[in-house]
Design a protein around this motif. Structure first.
Motif, short mmCIF file in Angstrom:
data_model
loop_
_atom_site.label_atom_id
_atom_site.label_comp_id
_atom_site.label_asym_id
_atom_site.label_seq_id
_atom_site.Cartn_x
_atom_site.Cartn_y
_atom_site.Cartn_z
N PHE A 17 6.13 -40.11 31.80
CA PHE A 17 6.28 -41.56 31.71
C PHE A 17 5.23 -42.18 30.78
O PHE A 17 5.25 -43.37 30.52
CB PHE A 17 6.15 -42.20 33.12
N ARG A 41 20.66 -48.12 29.21
CA ARG A 41 20.08 -47.32 30.27
C ARG A 41 18.60 -47.09 29.98
O ARG A 41 18.25 -46.66 28.88
CB ARG A 41 20.77 -45.96 30.38
N SER A 42 17.79 -47.30 30.97
CA SER A 42 16.35 -47.12 30.82
C SER A 42 15.73 -47.22 32.20
O SER A 42 16.27 -47.88 33.07
CB SER A 42 15.79 -48.22 29.90
N PRO A 43 14.57 -46.59 32.40
CA PRO A 43 13.89 -46.80 33.68
C PRO A 43 13.49 -48.27 33.86
O PRO A 43 13.18 -48.67 34.97
CB PRO A 43 12.64 -45.92 33.58
N THR A 45 15.49 -50.79 33.37
CA THR A 45 16.66 -51.58 33.77
C THR A 45 17.37 -50.88 34.92
O THR A 45 16.99 -49.77 35.30
CB THR A 45 17.67 -51.72 32.62
N ASP A 46 18.40 -51.54 35.45
CA ASP A 46 19.20 -50.91 36.51
C ASP A 46 20.51 -50.35 35.96
O ASP A 46 21.49 -50.21 36.68
CB ASP A 46 19.46 -51.92 37.63
N ILE A 47 20.52 -50.04 34.67
CA ILE A 47 21.71 -49.43 34.08
C ILE A 47 21.55 -47.92 34.20
O ILE A 47 20.56 -47.37 33.71
CB ILE A 47 21.87 -49.86 32.61
N LYS A 48 22.46 -47.26 34.85
CA LYS A 48 22.24 -45.86 35.22
C LYS A 48 22.82 -44.86 34.23
O LYS A 48 22.50 -43.69 34.28
CB LYS A 48 22.82 -45.58 36.60
N GLU A 66 20.36 -30.97 35.08
CA GLU A 66 20.66 -32.39 34.98
C GLU A 66 20.04 -33.01 33.73
O GLU A 66 20.63 -33.89 33.11
CB GLU A 66 20.15 -33.10 36.24
N PRO C 22 20.33 -42.18 39.23
CA PRO C 22 18.93 -42.18 39.64
C PRO C 22 18.49 -43.54 40.19
O PRO C 22 19.08 -44.56 39.86
CB PRO C 22 18.20 -41.88 38.33
N VAL C 23 17.44 -43.53 40.98
CA VAL C 23 16.80 -44.78 41.39
C VAL C 23 16.06 -45.33 40.17
O VAL C 23 15.40 -44.58 39.47
CB VAL C 23 15.81 -44.51 42.54
N THR C 24 16.21 -46.62 39.89
CA THR C 24 15.59 -47.17 38.67
C THR C 24 14.45 -48.14 39.00
O THR C 24 14.26 -48.53 40.13
CB THR C 24 16.62 -47.95 37.81
N LYS C 31 16.59 -39.57 43.80
CA LYS C 31 17.86 -40.17 44.19
C LYS C 31 17.92 -40.34 45.69
O LYS C 31 17.18 -39.70 46.43
CB LYS C 31 19.04 -39.34 43.68
N MET C 468 13.50 -42.10 36.52
CA MET C 468 14.21 -42.53 37.72
C MET C 468 15.40 -43.41 37.40
O MET C 468 15.39 -44.58 37.64
CB MET C 468 13.27 -43.25 38.65
N PRO C 469 16.41 -42.92 36.85
CA PRO C 469 17.56 -43.81 36.64
C PRO C 469 18.40 -43.99 37.93
O PRO C 469 17.93 -43.54 38.96
CB PRO C 469 18.40 -43.10 35.61
N LEU C 470 21.34 -45.41 38.96
CA LEU C 470 21.83 -45.51 40.32
C LEU C 470 23.28 -45.14 40.28
O LEU C 470 24.04 -45.69 39.48
CB LEU C 470 21.60 -46.92 40.82
#
Lengths: 180, 246, 504
Positions: A17, A41-43, A45-48, A66, C22-24, C31, C468-469, C470
């Motif tokens: 990180f 997508r990024s840590p 944001t909440d875009i998974k 993964e 993932p948890v963001t 997860k 940690m990406p 949901l």
């Protein structure tokens, strides 16, 4: 206006990180930059899942099945894919497990460690398969640019992004080059 | 120039040389940098790292082992030579365990500095991840073979300056490795001393003085401040008499 | 009390699996999975750490003086905590028991800078969107860029607080992330007067902004009655405290309290941590489950970090933070506060304490001293360094041989100690908000809000580094996917339902 924003997707695979931290080290420039970029997508944001983006920034090497999946998703959806930092480029410090057998590493952590109860190697369908070694991202997908360093300094991100904002290809010069 | 018969030309610049000098010696005296890792002024050249290969009359020669001769037309900075030097440097990185982020030689490492000089942004080739023996048996000197680039500077320094003959390269090709001349093969049983040139000349983090890592702050390490192409002009092994030559 | 049911329950008839993966807006990769029965009642809720690094193994064979710079690569957010915990162990290995006053104060200043930047990062960059916009708000705006647009004054104060902490780190270690600095028995350079004066020039703003952050978090917590009950459960608490029971982030002795506030132990020498701590391995997570040996696996787990520290200490040595601690205590009727969301409030009280401590240290003449390294003594074979990292108590333990080579390493990182608590938190939130209901994006974010409160660093926790990406998946009793919720780039959850003849 949103149409002209540069879309950036970021992820940390087997990284610490620290490269994401260095991105944030642009400090107040982030506020200015946020007028021209948006995160996919990024840590942050909440875009998974990564969707079509202009730039993908990959931190960390590849150590699980993964990670491979996520990296391929980024390659598919990002026009320009950038390996950020020593771990993405070479495997970095986590790749030091490559000198050992993976089983020895797992046994050390979960069977022989001090004060361990219920010793067992975690093995559950919820846990992604570990790869035998930690690999640089370039071993798995094509990479367009490399930002070396541990981590690359905040200025290196600016050097990468600013030409792109003008619609030009990044000019990576050697001045800021550091492997740390 | 006093003696017009003693000149060579490197990338269009005519420079003077003294009789007996190599192309490398002449270039260094004239402050022209020819990349090198295994060469160190004052030690017998060995020509093993291949980074100093230059183009002489259409042929490739190592600048450190080729005598300067009047009228040589030498090409040093060409795209082809740059590409070859980059490939060599990248191969040196992947063949050993050169994890700059946690290495105590970082900032003072010539291999790393060569990467900066050449603009190396990735290591290109697959990592070897070798597992090589670490020798910590000496109280003051550490030998981490996983970082050895087989330049043999320590071999030559021990023999030619320290007068001890502590090191040698054994094996060939991919099996080549640094060995220690002692009964046990351990550094602790050799006669190396902490102020020997051989203990201090390693261009990478293979031979280190114990417990000295990270003493120089970031920003003040050698290659934080200057490029390898400038530092090279200041280098010369100390005089023999300082090191109790037997 | 335990969530450690066997995973076989997943194969019972009619059980569905839901995964948030993932948890963001946390650091690292983890997860959440839920198992629900046919009436949507929660059978099991788990928080999994899905990465593994193996630092304990590959540090073996390395020289001991390399360790601080090696292990700080566990984590890019709190590298300084790892460097310092390792450095404390390395001092012992080098036979040094007492550093020079300048070296001690430089390390403390470095640590306060580290905690300030990490706490600012966690609240402003990662968590503030949940509270400023609401747990179930539009996911597209629910991030730092959204906060910069909607609440630029708050966001910029956060950015500058973090920047200040990072500048302290840069001044002392040469870089903002993964610098150098510590040496066996000391430090490698003094603080220049140029840096000291530059840092002092900004300190009044830093005090003001960190004070504002405490007020904002107190207001958020007390103005929303729901927050007090959110993922709230009684637990034990563990932290270092100073010799007078004061909040102590750099060096002290271990103190643990029962949920009612009574001591389990106090002033316990951390070098004897192995007498009191055990770590349980469970098959479904790479992160272990530590507990206090004397209370056993089921009752011995505990929480660490800002909530534990503020609950545990008797006082804070700096006046503004102490005044805020008293308000916090008064809110909890002078008993430990068990609300998980109170972590945020406690965290900002600590940020204020860091700002005050930084001011004190910058005015201390010793800070510009040049006596940096103490004389080494006889080399020892064992070193144990413990520190309060931003996320809680951090243990580094090394054994070395006669040649100075590491033969054994044991690390208990802060987030690991909160493993059971994070699992408890999501179980409570799942039962309270999801049980028997149709799953929505907002409900899923409630689970992440519960985990986020701990500021988990899952990179550290796997002795690793991660993301940690949901994504939520429902799987039938045979393991076939029947229902998946995925967060799209527009932040909308997309439902994909695949009926494969399962029991559902």
């Amino acid at each position: 206006m949103t149409d002209h924003k540069i879309k950036i997707a970021t992820t940390s695979l087997a990284g610490c990180f620290g490269c994401h931290m260095s991105f944030l080290d642009m400090d107040e420039k982030l506020a200015i930059l946020s007028e021209y970029i948006e995160f996919n997508r990024s840590p942050f944001t909440d875009i998974k899942h990564c969707e079509p983006s202009d730039i993908g920034l990959i931190e960390g090497g590849v150590c699980t099945a993964e990670n491979v999946h996520v990296l391929r998703e980024f390659r598919t959806h990002c026009r320009i894919l950038v390996a950020v930092g020593a771990c993405a480029i070479t495997g970095g410090v986590p790749a030091m497990r490559n000198y050992f057998d993976l089983r020895d590493c797992l046994e050390e952590a979960y069977l022989h460690g001090a004060g361990i109860t219920n010793p067992q190697i975690p093995n559950d369908t919820e846990l992604p398969l570990l790869l035998d070694k930690v690999y640089p991202v370039g071993d798995v997908v094509k990479i367009d640019y490399f930002l070396p360093g541990c981590p690359p300094p905040a200025d290196a991100f600016l050097q990468l992004l600013l030409p792109l904002l003008d619609g030009k290809a990044p000019q990576m010069t050697g001045e800021k080059l550091h492997y740390d | 120039m006093a003696n017009n018969e003693h000149t060579i030309t490197i990338d269009g610049t005519e420079i003077h040389f003294k009789a007996g000098q190599t192309i490398m010696d002449a270039a260094l005296s004239a402050k022209i940098y020819i990349p090198h890792l295994c060469h160190y002024p004052g030690l017998t050249p060995s020509g093993n790292c291949r980074l100093c290969v230059v183009e002489l009359n259409g042929k490739h020669v190592t600048a450190c082992t080729t005598q300067a001769q009047f009228g040589q037309q030498i090409r040093n900075q060409t795209p082809e030579l740059h590409a070859a030097r980059m490939a060599i440097t990248q191969m040196l990185f992947v063949e050993g365990n050169h994890i700059c982020p946690s290495c105590e030689k970082s900032g003072n490492c010539k291999l790393q500095a060569m990467g900066y000089y050449l603009g190396m942004r990735d290591e290109h080739y697959p990592q070897f991840n070798p597992r090589r023996e670490m020798d910590a048996s000496h109280p003051a000197v550490l030998l981490d073979r996983s970082r050895c680039i087989l330049c043999d500077l320590c071999v030559r320094a021990s023999r030619e300056v320290d007068g001890k003959n502590v090191f040698a390269i054994a094996g060939r090709g991919i099996h080549a490795h640094l060995i220690v001349n002692s009964a046990s093969g351990k550094l602790g049983d050799s006669d190396i001393a902490v102020d020997d040139v051989a203990a201090n000349i390693c261009p990478v983090g293979a031979i280190l003085i114990k417990e000295k890592g990270y003493v120089t702050p970031i920003g003040r390490r050698i290659y934080d401040q200057r490029m390898i192409s400038e530092v090279a002009f200041d280098e010369h092994v100390p005089e023999h008499e300082e090191h109790g030559n037997d | 009390m335990t969530t450690g049911q066997s995973s076989e329950s997943a194969s019972k008839k009619g059980v569905r699996r839901i995964a948030i993966d993932p948890v963001t807006r946390v650091e690292g990769h983890g997860k959440i999975t839920l198992l629900l029965d046919s009436d949507n009642h929660i059978r099991e809720a788990r928080f999994h750490i899905v990465e593994f690094r193996g630092f304990e193994k590959f540090i073996q064979g390395r020289p001991y003086w390399e360790v601080p710079f090696f292990v700080q690569r566990l984590c890019g957010i709190c590298p300084v905590s790892h460097q310092l915990a390792a450095a404390k162990a390395v001092d012992q290995l080098a036979g040094v028991d007492r550093l020079t006053p300048t070296a001690t104060k430089l390390r403390r200043l470095l640590h306060f800078g580290q905690i300030l930047q990490s706490h600012a990062l966690h609240f402003f960059h990662l968590t503030s969107p949940d509270f400023l916009f609401g747990f179930g708000s539009d996911p597209v705006r629910r991030n730092i860029v959204g906060v910069l647009e909607k609440h630029p004054e708050i966001a910029l104060q956060g950015v500058k607080l973090r920047k200040y902490g990072q500048q302290i780190i840069e001044a002392i270690t040469g870089k903002r992330v993964h610098g150098t600095g510590t040496l066996p028995g000391g430090m490698n350079k003094p603080l220049t007067t140029g840096w000291r004066d530059a840092l002092l020039a900004d300190i009044e703003n830093i005090l003001l902004w960190s004070g504002n952050a405490v007020k904002l978090n107190e207001q958020i917590h007390t103005a929303n009655p729901e927050h007090a009950d959110f993922a709230t459960f009684p637990s034990n608490y563990l932290s270092l405290t100073g010799e007078k029971g004061e909040l102590e982030l750099y060096h002290g002795e271990l103190r643990a309290r029962y949920p009612d506030g009574a001591f389990i132990f106090d002033q316990f020498d951390y070098c004897d941590y192995q007498q009191i701590l055990r770590e349980e391995v469970r098959s479904w997570s790479y992160m272990k489950f530590p507990y206090l040996h004397q209370l056993g696996k089921d009752h011995g787990w505990y929480r660490v970090g800002p909530l534990a520290r503020v609950n545990n200490c008797d006082r804070i040595s700096t006046p503004r933070a102490e005044a805020e601690r008293k308000r916090f205590r008064a809110y909890g009727h002078d008993k430990p506060i068990h609300s998980t969301l109170a972590y945020h409030w406690a965290r900002m009280i600590e940020a204020l304490h860091c700002a005050e401590s930084i001011q004190n240290l910058l005015h201390d003449p010793d800070i510009s001293g040049t006596e940096l390294v103490a004389e080494k003594g006889d080399r020892r074979h064992e070193g144990i360094g413990v520190i309060e990292a931003p996320r809680g108590t951090l243990f580094h333990h090394y054994q070395v041989n006669d040649e100075g080579i590491v033969t054994r390493a044991n690390l208990i990182v802060s987030t690991t100690s909160n493993n059971q608590a994070m699992n408890e938190s999501i179980r409570i939130v799942a039962n309270r908000y999801l049980d028997g209901r149709e799953i929505t994006e907002g409900l899923l974010n409630h689970l992440e809000v519960a985990v986020r409160a701990y500021d988990p660093c899952l990179s550290c926790a796997t002795h690793a580094l991660g993301k940690m990406p949901l994504q939520v998946e429902l799987v039938d009793a045979r393991g076939a996917l029947i229902h998946r919720l995925v967060k799209n780039s527009d932040g909308q959850y997309e439902q994909c339902i695949t009926i494969q003849g399962g029991n559902y």
